[in-house]
Design a protein around this motif. Structure first.
Motif, mmCIF file in Angstrom:
data_model
loop_
_atom_site.group_PDB
_atom_site.id
_atom_site.type_symbol
_atom_site.label_atom_id
_atom_site.label_comp_id
_atom_site.label_asym_id
_atom_site.label_seq_id
_atom_site.Cartn_x
_atom_site.Cartn_y
_atom_site.Cartn_z
ATOM 1 N N TYR A 131 -8.683 29.090 84.107
ATOM 2 C CA TYR A 131 -9.845 29.279 83.247
ATOM 3 C C TYR A 131 -11.106 29.755 83.971
ATOM 4 C CZ TYR A 131 -6.911 26.643 80.039
ATOM 5 O OH TYR A 131 -5.875 26.227 79.251
ATOM 6 N N ASP A 132 -11.092 29.744 85.305
ATOM 7 C CA ASP A 132 -12.338 30.104 85.992
ATOM 8 C C ASP A 132 -12.145 30.870 87.296
ATOM 9 O OD1 ASP A 132 -11.340 28.116 87.690
ATOM 10 O OD2 ASP A 132 -13.309 27.262 88.078
ATOM 11 N N GLY A 133 -10.962 31.453 87.520
ATOM 12 C CA GLY A 133 -10.722 32.150 88.776
ATOM 13 C C GLY A 133 -11.725 33.250 89.077
ATOM 14 N N ILE A 185 -13.795 26.899 78.626
ATOM 15 C CA ILE A 185 -14.990 26.793 79.120
ATOM 16 C C ILE A 185 -15.657 26.690 78.248
ATOM 17 C CG2 ILE A 185 -16.605 28.083 79.139
ATOM 18 C CD1 ILE A 185 -17.126 28.415 80.991
ATOM 19 N N GLY A 186 -15.001 27.344 78.452
ATOM 20 C CA GLY A 186 -15.743 27.399 78.165
ATOM 21 C C GLY A 186 -16.972 27.496 78.558
ATOM 22 N N ALA A 187 -17.935 27.134 79.768
ATOM 23 C CA ALA A 187 -19.219 27.054 80.244
ATOM 24 C C ALA A 187 -20.018 27.673 80.031
ATOM 25 C CB ALA A 187 -19.628 27.284 81.396
ATOM 26 N N ALA A 188 -19.999 27.976 79.757
ATOM 27 C CA ALA A 188 -20.522 28.843 79.863
ATOM 28 C C ALA A 188 -19.654 29.374 80.405
ATOM 29 C CB ALA A 188 -21.220 28.855 80.579
ATOM 30 N N VAL A 189 -18.943 28.714 80.718
ATOM 31 C CA VAL A 189 -18.051 29.332 81.365
ATOM 32 C C VAL A 189 -16.972 28.607 81.495
ATOM 33 C CG1 VAL A 189 -19.152 30.442 82.434
ATOM 34 C CG2 VAL A 189 -18.764 28.875 83.164
ATOM 35 N N ALA A 190 -16.177 28.562 81.604
ATOM 36 C CA ALA A 190 -14.992 28.126 81.414
ATOM 37 C C ALA A 190 -14.581 26.853 81.515
ATOM 38 C CB ALA A 190 -14.218 28.747 82.292
ATOM 39 N N PRO A 191 -14.762 26.101 82.009
ATOM 40 C CA PRO A 191 -14.330 24.998 82.423
ATOM 41 C C PRO A 191 -14.229 23.748 82.038
ATOM 42 C CG PRO A 191 -14.784 26.372 83.912
ATOM 43 C CD PRO A 191 -14.861 27.001 82.765
ATOM 44 N N ALA A 192 -13.242 23.337 81.930
ATOM 45 C CA ALA A 192 -13.009 21.986 81.746
ATOM 46 C C ALA A 192 -11.966 21.710 82.705
ATOM 47 C CB ALA A 192 -12.452 21.784 80.427
ATOM 48 N N ALA A 193 -11.842 22.454 83.653
ATOM 49 C CA ALA A 193 -10.786 22.325 84.589
ATOM 50 C C ALA A 193 -11.006 21.194 85.537
ATOM 51 C CB ALA A 193 -10.730 23.581 85.365
ATOM 52 N N ALA A 194 -10.069 20.957 86.390
ATOM 53 C CA ALA A 194 -10.189 19.835 87.293
ATOM 54 C C ALA A 194 -11.106 20.120 88.431
ATOM 55 C CB ALA A 194 -8.822 19.535 87.832
ATOM 56 N N ALA A 195 -11.610 19.071 89.077
ATOM 57 C CA ALA A 195 -12.531 19.267 90.183
ATOM 58 C C ALA A 195 -11.823 19.993 91.298
ATOM 59 C CB ALA A 195 -13.021 17.928 90.663
ATOM 60 N N ASP A 196 -12.641 20.670 92.142
ATOM 61 C CA ASP A 196 -12.041 21.498 93.173
ATOM 62 C C ASP A 196 -11.277 20.674 94.197
ATOM 63 O OD1 ASP A 196 -11.843 24.260 94.166
ATOM 64 O OD2 ASP A 196 -12.756 23.406 95.935
ATOM 65 N N SER A 197 -11.588 19.395 94.284
ATOM 66 C CA SER A 197 -10.914 18.566 95.265
ATOM 67 C C SER A 197 -9.548 18.117 94.753
ATOM 68 C CB SER A 197 -11.760 17.337 95.583
ATOM 69 O OG SER A 197 -11.995 16.591 94.421
ATOM 70 N N ALA A 198 -9.287 18.335 93.483
ATOM 71 C CA ALA A 198 -8.023 17.914 92.904
ATOM 72 C C ALA A 198 -6.916 18.891 93.276
ATOM 73 C CB ALA A 198 -8.144 17.832 91.392
ATOM 74 N N PHE A 221 -12.245 42.127 82.472
ATOM 75 C CA PHE A 221 -11.625 41.104 83.306
ATOM 76 C C PHE A 221 -11.258 39.906 82.434
ATOM 77 C CE2 PHE A 221 -13.849 43.477 86.522
ATOM 78 C CZ PHE A 221 -13.232 43.212 87.754
ATOM 79 N N ALA A 222 -10.139 39.293 82.728
ATOM 80 C CA ALA A 222 -9.779 38.021 82.117
ATOM 81 C C ALA A 222 -10.209 36.940 83.097
ATOM 82 C CB ALA A 222 -8.280 37.956 81.872
ATOM 83 N N ALA A 223 -10.185 35.689 82.684
ATOM 84 C CA ALA A 223 -10.565 34.608 83.577
ATOM 85 C C ALA A 223 -9.647 34.548 84.793
ATOM 86 C CB ALA A 223 -10.536 33.273 82.832
ATOM 87 N N PHE A 224 -8.375 34.846 84.589
ATOM 88 C CA PHE A 224 -7.415 34.848 85.696
ATOM 89 C C PHE A 224 -6.129 35.512 85.249
ATOM 90 C CE2 PHE A 224 -3.776 32.692 87.816
ATOM 91 C CZ PHE A 224 -4.037 33.078 89.134
ATOM 92 N N ARG A 225 -5.637 36.408 86.082
ATOM 93 C CA ARG A 225 -4.333 37.018 85.831
ATOM 94 C C ARG A 225 -3.431 36.674 87.009
ATOM 95 N NH1 ARG A 225 -3.460 42.551 85.193
ATOM 96 N NH2 ARG A 225 -5.262 43.158 86.449
ATOM 97 N N ALA A 226 -2.417 35.863 86.768
ATOM 98 C CA ALA A 226 -1.528 35.421 87.835
ATOM 99 C C ALA A 226 -0.763 36.582 88.457
ATOM 100 C CB ALA A 226 -0.549 34.381 87.284
#
Length: 412
Positions: free
Chosen positions: A49-51, A16-29, A87-92
């Motif tokens: 990266y953004d859960g 994210i980075g993004a402020a936050v995280a993301p460079a992840a794929a769009a939600d529709s993907a 908290f982490a961004a996501f813990r599987a």
């Protein structure tokens, strides 16, 4: 808050980075085949990266319109918290105890604190999250995305929002050096004498200590200076809408000047353009929404009417593609400007957000079937990022690899 600010951005930059995280794929993907999206989580894309970020922004946005998330959704978020409160961004596998290798971060922690405070009934988790933030406050009074990392405007502002949501007075939360979060933000503010960039905040100083105006960090910083979280209320109109010289950690001055800078940026096109390094000069819907939210919170709605109208007309497709954090950002903008998020350019943002996760436990009101259909019909197309997420991505690129909900940001 975007943010700041998108999920798509995180993965792309390894972050994210993004402020936050993301460079992840769009939600529709389609979600990554290696990561199973939990049934209690909002959004359908890879949550690596953004859960926590997108879940948290969704909860705060729902709170502004009287919607209470499903128990399974809340349980998923509380289950992501480590024993030390972070908290982490996501813990599987939340059943596995966190250890020194668990990538906890300030953005995910602060966002989760805001979300759980909004949901209510989770004081223990909120208190642990606040304790983690206080423990990891930097000497300059601020926070970096990673514990111990250099303070940045986005992470510091999200942390301030968490403190405020938990009932703390951010100005009284001091590092061992005596510095406060406001001291950290003030150190990132450009003086009014800096021409068109006067009043803006930088994300971080560059390697030479120079500050460069960053709209994403400024939008976050305005809310931080106001001592509020992602969903601020509408502010009062100013007497004079010009950058005013301030001294020290004048919170009102920081917020006012930052809002002046953002309004001047919005007045150019009615929207902000992408600030990611190498990105095309195109509208950044997430940062635009965050800027509108911040200007309205600091200075009232006089200067947000036209940009908000532009957002209503153009941001629907972006939100549909980007997912829950994007819908939340638009809801925050509607809330701060006194508009109805259930009638956003003819679509229902609340219904759209709710559909990205488990059916809410309760809602103050619901849209008609025709309104829901109108929302579905009006949200076709593609889109990009989130300011909070962009900030996170930046950090990931240089560290972990955010902030939702958007987080990070590129360094000048």
């Amino acid at each position: 808050m975007n943010i700041r600010r998108s999920a798509a951005l995180v993965a792309a930059t390894v972050v994210i980075g993004a402020a936050v995280a993301p460079a992840a794929a769009a939600d529709s993907a389609s979600p990554s085949p290696k990561v199973v999206v939990p049934s209690g989580l909002y959004g359908s894309t890879d949550p690596t990266y953004d859960g926590v970020w997108r879940q948290s922004l969704a909860f705060v946005a729902q709170d502004t319109v009287g919607v209470h998330p499903a128990k399974k959704a809340v349980d998923w978020l509380t289950g992501q918290q480590c024993a030390d409160g972070g908290f982490a961004a996501f813990r599987a596998d939340p059943s596995a105890a966190c250890d020194a290798k668990t990538p906890v971060d300030s953005n995910s922690t602060a966002a989760a604190v805001q979300a759980l405070a909004a949901v209510g009934g989770h004081d223990a988790q909120v208190d642990k999250g606040v304790a983690w933030l206080k423990k990891n406050q930097n000497k300059d009074g601020g926070w970096g995305y990673n514990p111990g990392g250099a303070s940045d405007g986005n992470s510091t502002s999200v942390a301030i929002g968490a403190l405020a949501a938990a009932g703390e007075k951010p100005a009284d939360v001091k590092a061992a050096s005596g510095k406060t979060p406001l001291d950290a933000l003030a150190a990132l503010a450009l003086p009014c004498s800096d021409g068109k960039n006067g009043g803006a905040l930088a994300y971080q100083p560059d390697k030479k200590g120079k500050l460069a105006a960053n709209a994403d960090a400024t939008a976050a910083g305005v809310l931080g200076a106001l001592g509020t979280g992602f969903a601020p209320n509408k502010g009062d109109a100013p007497d004079a809408y010009t950058c005013a010289s301030t001294k020290g950690t004048d919170a009102d001055g920081l917020a006012h000047n930052g809002a002046v800078y953002l309004q001047n940026q919005l007045s150019t096109h009615l929207y902000l353009t992408s600030q990611l390094a190498g990105a095309e000069d195109q509208p950044d819907y997430g940062n635009t929404a965050d800027a509108i939210t911040s200007v309205a919170a600091a200075e009232g709605i006089k200067y947000t009417k036209d940009p908000y109208a532009w957002l209503e007309k153009n941001a629907g497709a972006w939100a549909k593609q980007s997912g829950p954090a994007a819908y939340a950002q638009l809801i925050f903008a509607a809330h701060a400007t006194g508009n109805d998020p259930r009638d956003f350019g003819g679509s229902d943002l609340v219904s759209a957000l709710n559909k990205t996760g488990p059916e809410p436990a309760s809602a103050a009101s619901s849209s008609s079937d025709s309104d829901k259909k109108k929302d579905d019909d009006s949200n076709d197309g593609g889109g990009l990022g989130t300011w909070w997420i962009v900030g996170v991505m930046f950090v990931a690129a240089v560290g972990v690899g955010f902030m939702l909900s958007g987080r990070k940001k590129q360094q000048p």
